[in-house]
Motif scaffolding. Structure first.
Motif, short mmCIF file in Angstrom:
data_model
loop_
_atom_site.label_atom_id
_atom_site.label_comp_id
_atom_site.label_asym_id
_atom_site.label_seq_id
_atom_site.Cartn_x
_atom_site.Cartn_y
_atom_site.Cartn_z
N ALA A 99 19.29 25.12 113.24
CA ALA A 99 20.22 25.84 114.11
C ALA A 99 20.53 25.05 115.37
O ALA A 99 20.98 25.61 116.36
N VAL A 100 20.29 23.75 115.36
CA VAL A 100 20.53 22.92 116.54
C VAL A 100 21.86 22.18 116.47
O VAL A 100 22.20 21.43 117.38
N PHE A 101 22.64 22.41 115.41
CA PHE A 101 23.90 21.70 115.20
C PHE A 101 25.10 22.56 115.57
O PHE A 101 25.11 23.77 115.33
N ALA A 102 26.14 21.90 116.09
CA ALA A 102 27.44 22.55 116.20
C ALA A 102 28.01 22.72 114.79
O ALA A 102 27.57 22.05 113.84
N VAL A 103 28.99 23.59 114.62
CA VAL A 103 29.53 23.84 113.29
C VAL A 103 30.41 22.69 112.80
O VAL A 103 30.70 22.59 111.60
N SER A 104 30.83 21.80 113.70
CA SER A 104 31.63 20.63 113.33
C SER A 104 31.56 19.63 114.47
O SER A 104 31.15 19.98 115.59
N PRO A 105 31.95 18.37 114.24
CA PRO A 105 31.97 17.41 115.35
C PRO A 105 32.88 17.85 116.50
O PRO A 105 32.52 17.70 117.67
N ARG A 106 34.04 18.39 116.16
CA ARG A 106 34.94 18.85 117.21
C ARG A 106 34.31 19.98 118.03
O ARG A 106 34.42 20.01 119.26
N ALA A 107 33.63 20.88 117.33
CA ALA A 107 32.94 21.97 118.04
C ALA A 107 31.83 21.43 118.93
O ALA A 107 31.56 21.98 120.00
#
Length: 375
Positions: A146-154
């Motif tokens: 749960a440490v990631f954004a949903v996408s690079p842009r996000a």
């Protein structure tokens, strides 16, 4: 001056499109490259930085070359290099950890790292209790954490919100997870918890952790399997990974892989034939028109871009695009999302936009729910 830390795992995600799964360890990374895999982590890190840079000129504290300085230059930002891997050696988990320690020692406002769950574990070990705000740019194959954004842009949007302190963004402790190989050997996709990292809390733009799968009873997917067979008729079915899709295949009479992408030939009145097991992108591109059946990741809601990179934008378009996409989900699994959309992170903005919007989700025999897909 605002200081952003960046550490990139340049081999993260290499195994996805060539069907090798994660690329933890140098041997698997070399095997992926030998199969024609192309590095994607640097470009995805650059996308995140470009979004962050809009109207800002942060100093990016990073490592040399592909470990960070290259993507920083591509985003038009200034890099301060504080770590360089030894020449003549593949970058490794040790390089990631050393780079993280060197970057954080400079005093950064936020540490961005580009990789997958293995990289998140390396970051956790390197920090060793040091509390530094962290955010993952998703570039791996499996991202259960749960440490990631949903996408690079996000990731760029979340980083900007944290640095500007807009909307009262606070930190929350987010789980660092990775696949449980022992559970996988028993036919289940499950995750192990390794620890927590402090992450800017921006709902919808930061992903949830993956929930563990349970055995899917035939009666729960029998109607779904019947509906799929009716829609496909005589033709090819590309079946994405996961417990739900595997259970659907079992009801139809086929034994498929749990974490790979398989291709079935369906013919009414006969059990399916497995045409390709654990297919890579090139095998899918050679199929021509086909139906593509996917089920979202439990808890996270990802439909494309997590664990099924073999079904690339090119492969999905070759199969027939949106009109040939079958989304399979039990009613219980869909309800557990609480109305959150099914997520798309294909790496192709045009395709994500094309697929976004309301799409029928097959929940049983003659039973569908219109549900929102979002990139």
């Amino acid at each position: 001056m605002t200081r952003i830390g960046l550490v990139v795992n340049p081999v993260a995600g290499l195994g996805g499109r060539v069907g090798l799964g994660g690329t933890d360890g140098p041997d698997r990374a070399r095997a992926a490259l030998a199969l024609g895999a192309r590095p994607l982590a640097g470009a995805r890190a650059t996308t995140a930085l470009a979004g962050l840079a809009a109207g800002r000129a942060p100093l990016v504290v990073t490592a040399a070359g592909a470990l960070g300085a290259g993507p920083v230059a591509a985003a038009g930002l200034t890099a301060r290099v504080v770590y360089a891997a030894r020449d003549g050696r593949d970058t490794s988990a040790a390089d990631t950890a050393a780079a993280v320690r060197a970057v954080v020692a400079e005093g950064v406002d936020l540490l961005l790292f580009a990789g997958g769950d293995g990289t998140a574990r390396d970051v956790l070990r390197a920090l060793d209790g040091v509390r530094c705000p962290v955010l993952g740019v998703p570039t791996g194959v499996k991202m259960h954490s749960a440490v990631f954004a949903v996408s690079p842009r996000a990731a760029g949007e979340v980083a900007a919100a944290w640095l500007d302190r807009t909307g009262g963004v606070r930190l929350r402790d987010a789980e660092v997870m990775d696949r449980d190989d022992e559970a996988l050997d028993r036919g289940r996709v499950a995750s192990r918890l390794f620890g927590w990292l402090p992450v800017p809390d921006v709902p919808v733009r930061v992903q949830q952790r993956k929930t563990g799968s349970t055995a899917v009873a035939p009666e729960a997917v029998g109607g779904i399997a019947s509906e799929v067979a009716g829609r496909v008729g005589k033709g090819l079915l590309v079946l994405g990974p996961g417990s739900t899709t595997r259970a659907v295949a079992a009801v139809l009479g086929a034994d498929t892989s749990l974490t790979g992408v398989d291709v079935l030939a369906l013919r009414p009145g006969h059990p399916p034939r497995v045409v390709v097991r654990e297919a890579a992108e090139d095998a899918l591109l050679s199929l021509g028109p086909a139906w593509v059946a996917l089920s979202p990741i439990g808890g996270q809601g990802f439909l494309l871009g997590r664990g099924n990179q073999q079904i690339s934008p090119r492969a999905l378009r070759a199969a027939g695009g949106r009109e040939r996409l079958l989304v399979l989900c039990t009613e219980a699994k869909l309800a557990a999302l609480g109305g959150r959309p099914l997520l798309l992170d294909t790496g192709d903005d045009a395709l994500d936009a094309e697929l976004s919007g309301y799409h029928p989700v097959i929940t049983g025999r003659r039973s569908t729910a219109l549900y929102r897909l979002a990139g």
